[in-house]
Design an enzyme around this catalytic site. Structure first.
Site, PDB file in Angstrom:
ATOM      1  CD  GLU A 154      42.183 -35.680 -28.041  1.00 35.63           C
ATOM      2  OE1 GLU A 154      41.298 -35.403 -28.884  1.00 35.63           O
ATOM      3  OE2 GLU A 154      43.081 -36.499 -28.271  1.00 35.63           O
ATOM      4  CD  GLU A 311      42.931 -40.634 -26.676  1.00 36.18           C
ATOM      5  OE1 GLU A 311      43.105 -40.382 -27.889  1.00 36.18           O
ATOM      6  OE2 GLU A 311      41.917 -40.284 -26.042  1.00 36.18           O
TER       7      GLU A 311
END
EC number: 3.2.1.23
Length: 691
Positions: A154, A311
């Site tokens: 991320e 995720e």
């Protein structure tokens, strides 16, 4: 209709979970892996945030624990994705090299102990990050159990330190060559901004006492976003280059992006990846399948192929205002939503709650004591179903007749100068996307320079920057018989974020037959009336001046501010085999639905399935055949009218009025009686029954 390739060759859908073996005694691993296998899990992701375990001291590498974890996972039939651990540097590194930590706009350096708080512009940090990535590659690249590498986690932070400023100045020198060229293209004579030395150029730091639009040149701000993109692309490339010489040919590289997040250009970072990844959390509330679906379609468009959800939510999160759990059945409907949009891997974060750290309350599959949470049964049900459905879904990908154009430079430039605080580029894009998906129309979200052949309708909600390359690309699409919708705030800027010396929509006015005579940031809504029905514009309205006799005015403004009264708001024009429709305002939902319905009919796009509110229809097609995924995202039963079809989930035939239970799912195989294709440019049936 364009069909994009699947993510990677595989004989099963990948169903996974983030597993942290370093958190738990090794004698516990077999029980975890047994529970995973019983839930249908076939993939684990490891090593993210494990740098201090992998390298407890500078140059001391301890990888044996993860070798044992990979081997045990393989014994239980698991494949492995290794994430490089570089989102969380170890304390020995940040203490010895504080320059590796990011500095915020107030000049405060990040403390140790967070994540993604490194300085991506630090050459020192990149060297250490590449070294640990290379060590992982050397050790685990030869393993056949390893199917992929996730680079970092991320990406999300810019640093405003002295080293980053020097790198930014070097970036500008490479982009412009000379200061004279930079000054010319940045229009630096405005407010005496002209630079006589590269070292004079600042970072876009915004004092809290100043309004952002006043402080920095919009060209500088746009180039800074491009510079951040280059920093992350370089950082990512260096890690891939360290791993690739050791990796098996079938292993792929990915990264877990965050949907609409826009610090950098995701298209540029996806170039070197094999598969784009996405972290998909609902967080506060429940799934808005339209907005969330757009994030999936954007991710699929980064490489124009299927993607991985690296995720997703197992229960609740812990980063929102209210971290509610998903309802019973909602995890399952979310997974099928992800598959319907093109996910070939779905992986939960995480397996078991860590007993310490910042994310203790984040939803997991197991309790802190290692026993299954109530939703384990739902996760296991999904696992069994995906094993059953894999033969139907492998090798298929979403099919779309419509493309929405999306460009990070446009979003950045519009956000720099919204002109109306509510002109959110994502909200505006969704105003076009929503009626398409509510009607069950497959929609790709792609860069303006992506191949457009095969799309019957292309929508540019706000093509703010019109470069010569984009103009020629869209012109080619129109010459080939395509239908282009141009929304407001299009054809305004050049590639340096300077105004074009022309009225909107720039050179596209030659095709559209209209020009924007004036734009208006609306304090009050403006009424709109016409053959498509009546409604109103809010936030933004443009007065369209008709410049060609063959332009058809579909809607005009009603009484408003005087300047808009009676003026054209929506127009359309046939140009050769193609068509251009101009929408000059941010329309209300009902009127936008009418505009899009008319455009779809003119373009010959129709679907046999009309879903009721709250029900989503997704279509995948490929060598395995055609699959239609139908999902009820509401907490109440719904009924949908279906042609005769086989439901692969229920193992039965369905037809006619079919009941969908709350969060219920149908997976229909085989080609449905659909696409009652109209001849292109058929006259739409207008409001009131007119022709």
């Amino acid at each position: 209709m364009p069909t994009l390739p699947p993510s990677t060759p595989s004989d099963v859908l990948r169903y996974g979970v983030a597993w942290y073996p370093e958190h738990w005694p090794e004698d516990r691993w077999p029980e975890d892996l047994r529970l995973m296998r019983e839930a249908g899990i076939n993939t684990v992701r490891i090593c993210d945030f494990a740098w201090s375990t992998l390298e407890p001291a500078d140059g001391v590498f301890e990888l044996d624990l993860f070798e044992r974890a990979i081997e045990q996972a393989a014994e239980f039939g698991m494949k492995v994705i290794i994430a490089t651990p570089t989102a969380s540097p170890p304390a020995w590194l940040t203490a010895a090299h504080p320059d590796t930590l990011a500095v915020n706009q107030d000049g405060v350096r990040s403390p140790h102990g967070g994540r993604c708080h490194y300085n991506v512009g630090s050459a020192t940090y990149r060297q250490f990050a590449s070294r640990i990535a290379g060590k992982l590659g050397e050790r685990f690249g030869p393993y056949p159990q390893v199917i992929g590498w996730q680079i970092d986690n991320e990406y999300n932070r810019a640093s405003y330190d002295a080293e980053t400023r020097l790198r930014f100045q070097d970036f500008l020198r490479g982009r412009y060559g000379t200061l004279d060229e930079l000054n010319r293209r940045w229009w630096t004579r405005y407010w005496s901004q002209s630079y006589s030395d590269w070292g004079q150029i600042p970072l876009p730091i915004f004092p809290s006492t100043e309004h952002p639009w006043m402080v920095h040149n919009p060209a500088l701000r746009l180039d800074f976003q491009r510079f951040i993109t280059q920093l992350y692309a370089t950082y990512q490339h260096e890690q891939i280059a360290a791993i690739r010489p050791h990796a098996r040919l079938e292993q792929v590289f990915t990264h877990n992006f965050m949907g609409f997040f826009d610090l950098f250009d995701h298209y540029a970072l996806s170039d070197e990846l094999d598969v784009a990844g996405f972290d998909n959390y609902i967080g506060d509330g429940h799934l808005d399948f339209i907005r969330n679906g757009a994030e999936h379609d954007l991710t699929r468009g980064l490489k124009r192929r299927n993607y991985w959800v690296l995720e997703t939510q197992a229960g609740a999160t812990n980063h929102m205002t209210t971290n509610n759990a998903l309802n019973m059945g909602e995890i399952r409907s979310l997974v099928y939503h992800q598959i319907g949009h093109g996910a070939d891997l779905i992986s939960y974060w995480q397996w078991r709650s860590a007993l310490g750290g910042q994310e203790q309350y984040w939803g997991t599959v197991l309790h802190p004591d290692g026993t299954p949470r109530p939703h384990y049964a739902e996760i296991a049900q999904i696992g069994a179903e995906l094993s059953q459905l894999s033969p139907h879904l492998i090798g298929t990908t979403p099919v779309s007749a419509v493309a929405l154009l999306h460009r990070y430079e446009d979003r950045w430039a519009l956000n720099f100068h919204r002109q109306h605080e509510d002109f959110d580029p994502i909200g505006h894009l969704l105003s076009y996307y929503r009626p398409l998906r509510e009607a069950g129309i497959g929609t790709d979200i792609v860069h303006p320079l992506a191949p457009l052949e095969g799309y019957r309708l292309v929508v540019a909600p706000h093509l703010h920057g019109l470069t010569p390359e984009i103009y020629e690309h869209l012109s080619s699409y129109l010459r080939g018989g395509g239908h282009l919708i141009i929304g407001p705030r299009s054809g305004v800027k050049d590639d340096d974020n300077a105004l074009l010396p022309s009225k909107q929509p720039g050179k596209l006015a030659e095709w559209a037959g209209v020009e924007v005579e004036q734009y208006f940031s609306l304090h009050q809504p403006a009424a709109i009336v016409g053959m498509l029905g009546s409604g109103q514009a809010s936030i933004w309205a443009e007065r369209l001046g008709v410049r060609a006799d063959d332009v058809e005015v579909l809607a005009r403004y009603g009484p408003s501010n005087g300047w808009l009264d009676g003026q054209a708001a929506v127009t359309t024009r046939a140009v050769g085999a193609g068509r251009v429709t101009v929408v000059g305002a941010w329309l209300d939902a009902e009127l936008m639905q009418s505009v899009m319905a008319a455009a779809l009919q003119r373009s010959g796009v129709q679907t046999a399935l009309t879903p009721p509110p709250g029900v989503e229809v997704c279509r995948r097609s490929g060598a395995a055949g055609e699959v239609t995924v139908i999902i009820n995202h509401s907490a109440t039963p719904q009924t949908i009218q279906l042609p005769a079809a086989h439901d692969a989930l229920g193992g039965q035939q369905v037809s006619g009025d079919t009941r969908l239970e709350p969060y219920g799912v149908l997976v229909l195989t085989g080609q449905l009686e659909r696409d009652l294709t109209l001849r292109p440019d058929a006259e739409p049936v207008l409001a009131g029954g007119g022709q």
